[in-house]
Design an enzyme around this catalytic site. Sequence first.
Site, mmCIF file in Angstrom:
data_model
loop_
_atom_site.group_PDB
_atom_site.id
_atom_site.type_symbol
_atom_site.label_atom_id
_atom_site.label_comp_id
_atom_site.label_asym_id
_atom_site.label_seq_id
_atom_site.Cartn_x
_atom_site.Cartn_y
_atom_site.Cartn_z
ATOM 1 N N ASN A 47 0.840 -1.193 0.000
ATOM 2 C CA ASN A 47 0.000 0.000 0.000
ATOM 3 C C ASN A 47 0.880 1.249 0.000
ATOM 4 O O ASN A 47 1.966 1.278 0.597
ATOM 5 C CB ASN A 47 -1.015 0.014 1.156
ATOM 6 C CG ASN A 47 -0.434 -0.258 2.530
ATOM 7 O OD1 ASN A 47 0.623 -0.853 2.660
ATOM 8 N ND2 ASN A 47 -1.134 0.182 3.545
ATOM 9 N N GLU A 49 0.351 5.156 0.734
ATOM 10 C CA GLU A 49 -0.588 6.166 1.247
ATOM 11 C C GLU A 49 -0.168 7.567 0.796
ATOM 12 O O GLU A 49 0.913 7.777 0.249
ATOM 13 C CB GLU A 49 -0.663 6.063 2.769
ATOM 14 C CG GLU A 49 -1.206 4.700 3.194
ATOM 15 C CD GLU A 49 -1.483 4.577 4.678
ATOM 16 O OE1 GLU A 49 -1.018 5.419 5.480
ATOM 17 O OE2 GLU A 49 -2.192 3.606 5.033
ATOM 18 N N CYS A 58 -4.063 0.547 -2.651
ATOM 19 C CA CYS A 58 -3.917 -0.694 -1.885
ATOM 20 C C CYS A 58 -2.818 -1.577 -2.473
ATOM 21 O O CYS A 58 -2.503 -1.500 -3.671
ATOM 22 C CB CYS A 58 -5.214 -1.490 -1.902
ATOM 23 S SG CYS A 58 -6.557 -0.761 -0.947
ATOM 24 N N GLU A 60 -2.921 -4.740 -3.179
ATOM 25 C CA GLU A 60 -3.386 -5.667 -4.218
ATOM 26 C C GLU A 60 -3.444 -4.991 -5.577
ATOM 27 O O GLU A 60 -3.037 -5.555 -6.597
ATOM 28 C CB GLU A 60 -4.787 -6.195 -3.875
ATOM 29 C CG GLU A 60 -4.869 -6.950 -2.569
ATOM 30 C CD GLU A 60 -5.205 -6.070 -1.379
ATOM 31 O OE1 GLU A 60 -4.687 -4.934 -1.289
ATOM 32 O OE2 GLU A 60 -5.980 -6.519 -0.530
ATOM 33 N N CYS A 92 -10.653 -3.499 -4.412
ATOM 34 C CA CYS A 92 -9.637 -4.397 -4.989
ATOM 35 C C CYS A 92 -10.281 -5.650 -5.566
ATOM 36 O O CYS A 92 -9.841 -6.154 -6.601
ATOM 37 C CB CYS A 92 -8.594 -4.765 -3.936
ATOM 38 S SG CYS A 92 -7.479 -3.395 -3.563
HETATM 39 N N1 THU Z 1 -5.282 -1.636 2.445
HETATM 40 C C1 THU Z 1 -4.707 -2.424 1.474
HETATM 41 O O1 THU Z 1 -3.588 -2.166 1.021
HETATM 42 N N2 THU Z 1 -5.410 -3.487 1.025
HETATM 43 C C2 THU Z 1 -6.645 -3.852 1.479
HETATM 44 O O2 THU Z 1 -7.245 -4.791 0.961
HETATM 45 C C3 THU Z 1 -7.248 -3.137 2.597
HETATM 46 C C4 THU Z 1 -6.597 -1.873 2.978
HETATM 47 C C5 THU Z 1 -4.523 -0.492 2.960
HETATM 48 C C6 THU Z 1 -5.077 0.848 2.565
HETATM 49 C C7 THU Z 1 -4.548 1.723 3.690
HETATM 50 O O3 THU Z 1 -3.234 2.154 3.334
HETATM 51 C C8 THU Z 1 -4.440 0.795 4.878
HETATM 52 O O4 THU Z 1 -4.526 -0.520 4.357
HETATM 53 C C9 THU Z 1 -5.531 0.995 5.910
HETATM 54 O O5 THU Z 1 -6.770 0.966 5.344
#
Ligand code: THU
Length: 131
Positions: A47, A49, A58, A60, A92
Site C-alpha cells: 500500500n 498512502e 492498496c 493488491e 480491490c
Molecule cells: N489496504 C490495502 O492495502 N489493502 C486492502 O485490501 C485493505 C486496505 C490499505 C489501505 C490503507 O493504506 C491501509 O490498508 C488501511 O486501510
Amino acid sequence: MELAPVVAQQLVNEALKAQERAYAPYSKFPVGAALLAEDGRVFRGCNVENASFGLTTCAERNALAAAVVAGARPLAIAVVGNQHDLLPCGACRQVLAEFNPDLVVVTRSSAGVLTTRVLRQLLPEAFTLAP
Ligand code: THU
C-alpha cells in the site's frame, strides 16, 4: 485452479517481503501482496498512502498494476497485513475480477495458517460491462 500448499506459502513469503516496503505513515497499517501470474512470474505490491488520504492505493491493486504493465495476467494473489486473514477490500476485489474472477486468494492467520479462497466467492456477480 488449485494452488499447491508449497506455492501458496512461497507467495505469502513474497507478500511479507512486499509488506516491508509499505508506505503507510498515516494508518500505520502496512499491507503486502504478491501476485502469481499465468507465466509463473511473481509481482509484489504494497500500500502507498498519501497525505490526501483518498489517493491511497492498496497493495493488491499495486501488485496487479505491476503485473499488467509487464504483460502478465493473474492466477493467484497472497495478501498479508498485521491482522489475521486480511482479505482484499471491495474495490480491490472488483479490480482483480476484471482480470480473473477465478483468481485464487491466499490469506494468513496470525498463527501462520494459510486459507485459500476463490475471488468469485468474495465478490459474487461482479459488475461487468455487457459486450
Ligand atoms: N489496504 C490495502 O492495502 N489493502 C486492502 O485490501 C485493505 C486496505 C490499505 C489501505 C490503507 O493504506 C491501509 O490498508 C488501511 O486501510
